[in-house]
Scaffold this motif. Structure first.
Motif, mmCIF file in Angstrom:
data_model
loop_
_atom_site.group_PDB
_atom_site.id
_atom_site.type_symbol
_atom_site.label_atom_id
_atom_site.label_comp_id
_atom_site.label_asym_id
_atom_site.label_seq_id
_atom_site.Cartn_x
_atom_site.Cartn_y
_atom_site.Cartn_z
ATOM 1 N N ASP A 97 -1.371 14.509 -15.282
ATOM 2 C CA ASP A 97 -1.159 15.805 -14.630
ATOM 3 C C ASP A 97 -1.599 15.763 -13.167
ATOM 4 N N GLU A 98 -2.681 15.037 -12.911
ATOM 5 C CA GLU A 98 -3.144 14.913 -11.528
ATOM 6 C C GLU A 98 -2.212 14.020 -10.729
ATOM 7 N N VAL A 99 -1.660 13.005 -11.372
ATOM 8 C CA VAL A 99 -0.653 12.162 -10.717
ATOM 9 C C VAL A 99 0.526 13.028 -10.282
ATOM 10 N N ASP A 100 0.974 13.911 -11.174
ATOM 11 C CA ASP A 100 2.081 14.813 -10.846
ATOM 12 C C ASP A 100 1.721 15.734 -9.674
ATOM 13 N N ARG A 101 0.484 16.139 -9.613
ATOM 14 C CA ARG A 101 0.058 17.106 -8.604
ATOM 15 C C ARG A 101 -0.072 16.492 -7.205
ATOM 16 N N VAL A 102 -0.593 15.264 -7.132
ATOM 17 C CA VAL A 102 -0.900 14.703 -5.808
ATOM 18 C C VAL A 102 0.053 13.586 -5.390
ATOM 19 N N ASN A 103 0.885 13.081 -6.255
ATOM 20 C CA ASN A 103 1.809 11.954 -6.152
ATOM 21 C C ASN A 103 1.094 10.648 -6.472
ATOM 22 N N VAL A 104 1.853 9.653 -6.895
ATOM 23 C CA VAL A 104 1.252 8.454 -7.481
ATOM 24 C C VAL A 104 0.509 7.607 -6.450
ATOM 25 N N LEU A 105 0.973 7.570 -5.201
ATOM 26 C CA LEU A 105 0.254 6.800 -4.184
ATOM 27 C C LEU A 105 -1.117 7.406 -3.925
ATOM 28 N N GLN A 106 -1.152 8.723 -3.740
ATOM 29 C CA GLN A 106 -2.432 9.384 -3.508
ATOM 30 C C GLN A 106 -3.342 9.258 -4.731
ATOM 31 N N ALA A 107 -2.749 9.279 -5.915
ATOM 32 C CA ALA A 107 -3.529 9.109 -7.136
ATOM 33 C C ALA A 107 -4.169 7.728 -7.186
ATOM 34 N N SER A 108 -3.436 6.719 -6.749
ATOM 35 C CA SER A 108 -3.966 5.358 -6.740
ATOM 36 C C SER A 108 -5.159 5.246 -5.794
ATOM 37 N N ILE A 109 -5.019 5.814 -4.612
ATOM 38 C CA ILE A 109 -6.109 5.778 -3.630
ATOM 39 C C ILE A 109 -7.294 6.593 -4.119
ATOM 40 N N LEU A 110 -7.010 7.778 -4.667
ATOM 41 C CA LEU A 110 -8.068 8.627 -5.202
ATOM 42 C C LEU A 110 -8.822 7.921 -6.321
ATOM 43 N N GLY A 111 -8.088 7.205 -7.172
ATOM 44 C CA GLY A 111 -8.727 6.468 -8.257
ATOM 45 C C GLY A 111 -9.683 5.410 -7.740
ATOM 46 N N MET A 112 -9.277 4.697 -6.702
ATOM 47 C CA MET A 112 -10.158 3.683 -6.125
ATOM 48 C C MET A 112 -11.374 4.324 -5.471
ATOM 49 N N HIS A 113 -11.170 5.465 -4.793
ATOM 50 C CA HIS A 113 -12.299 6.190 -4.217
ATOM 51 C C HIS A 113 -13.317 6.555 -5.303
ATOM 52 N N ARG A 114 -12.827 7.091 -6.412
ATOM 53 C CA ARG A 114 -13.720 7.518 -7.488
ATOM 54 C C ARG A 114 -14.438 6.337 -8.124
ATOM 55 N N ALA A 115 -13.750 5.217 -8.228
ATOM 56 C CA ALA A 115 -14.402 4.026 -8.777
ATOM 57 C C ALA A 115 -15.516 3.558 -7.843
ATOM 58 N N VAL A 116 -15.231 3.504 -6.544
ATOM 59 C CA VAL A 116 -16.247 3.095 -5.571
ATOM 60 C C VAL A 116 -17.440 4.044 -5.625
ATOM 61 N N ASP A 117 -17.157 5.324 -5.786
ATOM 62 C CA ASP A 117 -18.214 6.331 -5.805
ATOM 63 C C ASP A 117 -19.160 6.153 -6.994
ATOM 64 N N GLN A 118 -18.674 5.542 -8.063
ATOM 65 C CA GLN A 118 -19.481 5.348 -9.262
ATOM 66 C C GLN A 118 -20.355 4.096 -9.202
ATOM 67 N N LEU A 119 -20.113 3.219 -8.243
ATOM 68 C CA LEU A 119 -20.915 2.002 -8.143
ATOM 69 C C LEU A 119 -22.363 2.354 -7.849
ATOM 70 N N TYR A 120 -23.287 1.755 -8.563
ATOM 71 C CA TYR A 120 -24.694 2.095 -8.332
ATOM 72 C C TYR A 120 -25.271 1.351 -7.133
ATOM 73 N N ILE A 121 -24.518 0.371 -6.618
ATOM 74 C CA ILE A 121 -24.868 -0.303 -5.372
ATOM 75 C C ILE A 121 -23.808 0.067 -4.338
ATOM 76 N N ALA A 122 -24.234 0.501 -3.166
ATOM 77 C CA ALA A 122 -23.276 0.900 -2.135
ATOM 78 C C ALA A 122 -22.678 -0.341 -1.476
ATOM 79 N N PRO A 123 -21.360 -0.505 -1.537
ATOM 80 C CA PRO A 123 -20.743 -1.662 -0.883
ATOM 81 C C PRO A 123 -20.730 -1.512 0.636
ATOM 82 N N GLU A 124 -20.747 -2.639 1.315
ATOM 83 C CA GLU A 124 -20.681 -2.668 2.779
ATOM 84 C C GLU A 124 -19.273 -2.960 3.270
ATOM 85 N N LEU A 125 -18.403 -3.384 2.350
ATOM 86 C CA LEU A 125 -17.018 -3.707 2.688
ATOM 87 C C LEU A 125 -16.169 -3.557 1.439
#
Length: 220
Positions: A97-125
């Motif tokens: 449903d969120e894919v439908d709402r934001v489009n699949v490209l934005q969903a892909s980027i959003l998914g990666m953002h959320r995954a990065v946000d869950q990392l308990y160590i902050a990446p530098e790159l």
């Protein structure tokens, strides 16, 4: 030329191949790098799943490569090693449903953002598979086309995302066996589209996608 070695186990010689094109373990050689990738963009049903993985800077693994190049059995084998040996990892789902709402490209980027946000160590790159990304929390990033076949951290992310999504679609297939998700995992195979034409859509189908060539009044 392929290389490998034999080892003897209980009197049986077993050949273990060595990946002579082992992927690179680091882009910078010094920074904390998170590889990012997603799967499911081209599917008609189910979520987009993204993952982010931080591996040791000198990590080595003879089988680790782009998830599409590995059999299901090898993906699951490598997945276990990643979960055990990664410094940090995270997986996120973007519901259809969120894919439908934001489009699949934005969903892909959003998914990666959320995954990065869950990392308990902050990446530098961030090392991102593909050529499209939106900067996240001012963390420097590099987009790398076919990066899952070049850098281990991206390949690891592709494997975690792929195995997670495949298992999810296999579970959903128990509730909707007509669509063959246990094998096509939501991709637009002939079997999947024939089932849509015959049975209609489920709550897991993406309504913004062209589910059938003529749509057949699916939403009437």
């Amino acid at each position: 030329m392929n290389y490998g070695f034999y080892f003897k186990n209980s009197g049986i010689n077993t050949y273990i191949p060595i990946n002579c094109t082992m992927l690179k373990s680091s882009f910078s050689g010094e920074k904390i790098e998170a590889g990012c990738d997603e799967v499911g963009r081209g599917c008609l049903a189910g979520p987009v799943v993204a993952a982010a993985v931080i591996l040791p800077i000198d990590y080595k693994h003879n089988l680790l490569t782009d998830s599409k190049q590995l059999s299901k059995a090898k993906r699951n084998l490598v997945r276990k090693d990643i979960l055990k040996e990664a410094i940090a990892y995270a997986i996120s789902e973007i519901h259809n449903d969120e894919v439908d709402r934001v489009n699949v490209l934005q969903a892909s980027i959003l998914g990666m953002h959320r995954a990065v946000d869950q990392l308990y160590i902050a990446p530098e790159l961030l090392l991102v598979d593909g050529n499209r990304f939106i900067s996240y929390k001012n963390i420097p990033h590099h987009c790398i086309i076919k990066g899952d076949g070049i850098y281990m951290s991206i390949a690891a992310a592709s494997i975690l995302a792929k195995t997670h999504r495949d298992k999810l679609m296999e579970k959903l297939s128990c509730y909707h066996p007509e669509y063959g998700w246990e094998t096509n995992v939501g991709y637009p195979t002939a079997q999947h589209r024939k089932a849509i034409a015959k049975y209609g859509i489920t709550p897991y189908h993406r309504k913004s996608f062209r589910l059938l060539p003529d749509q057949l009044e699916l939403f009437s």
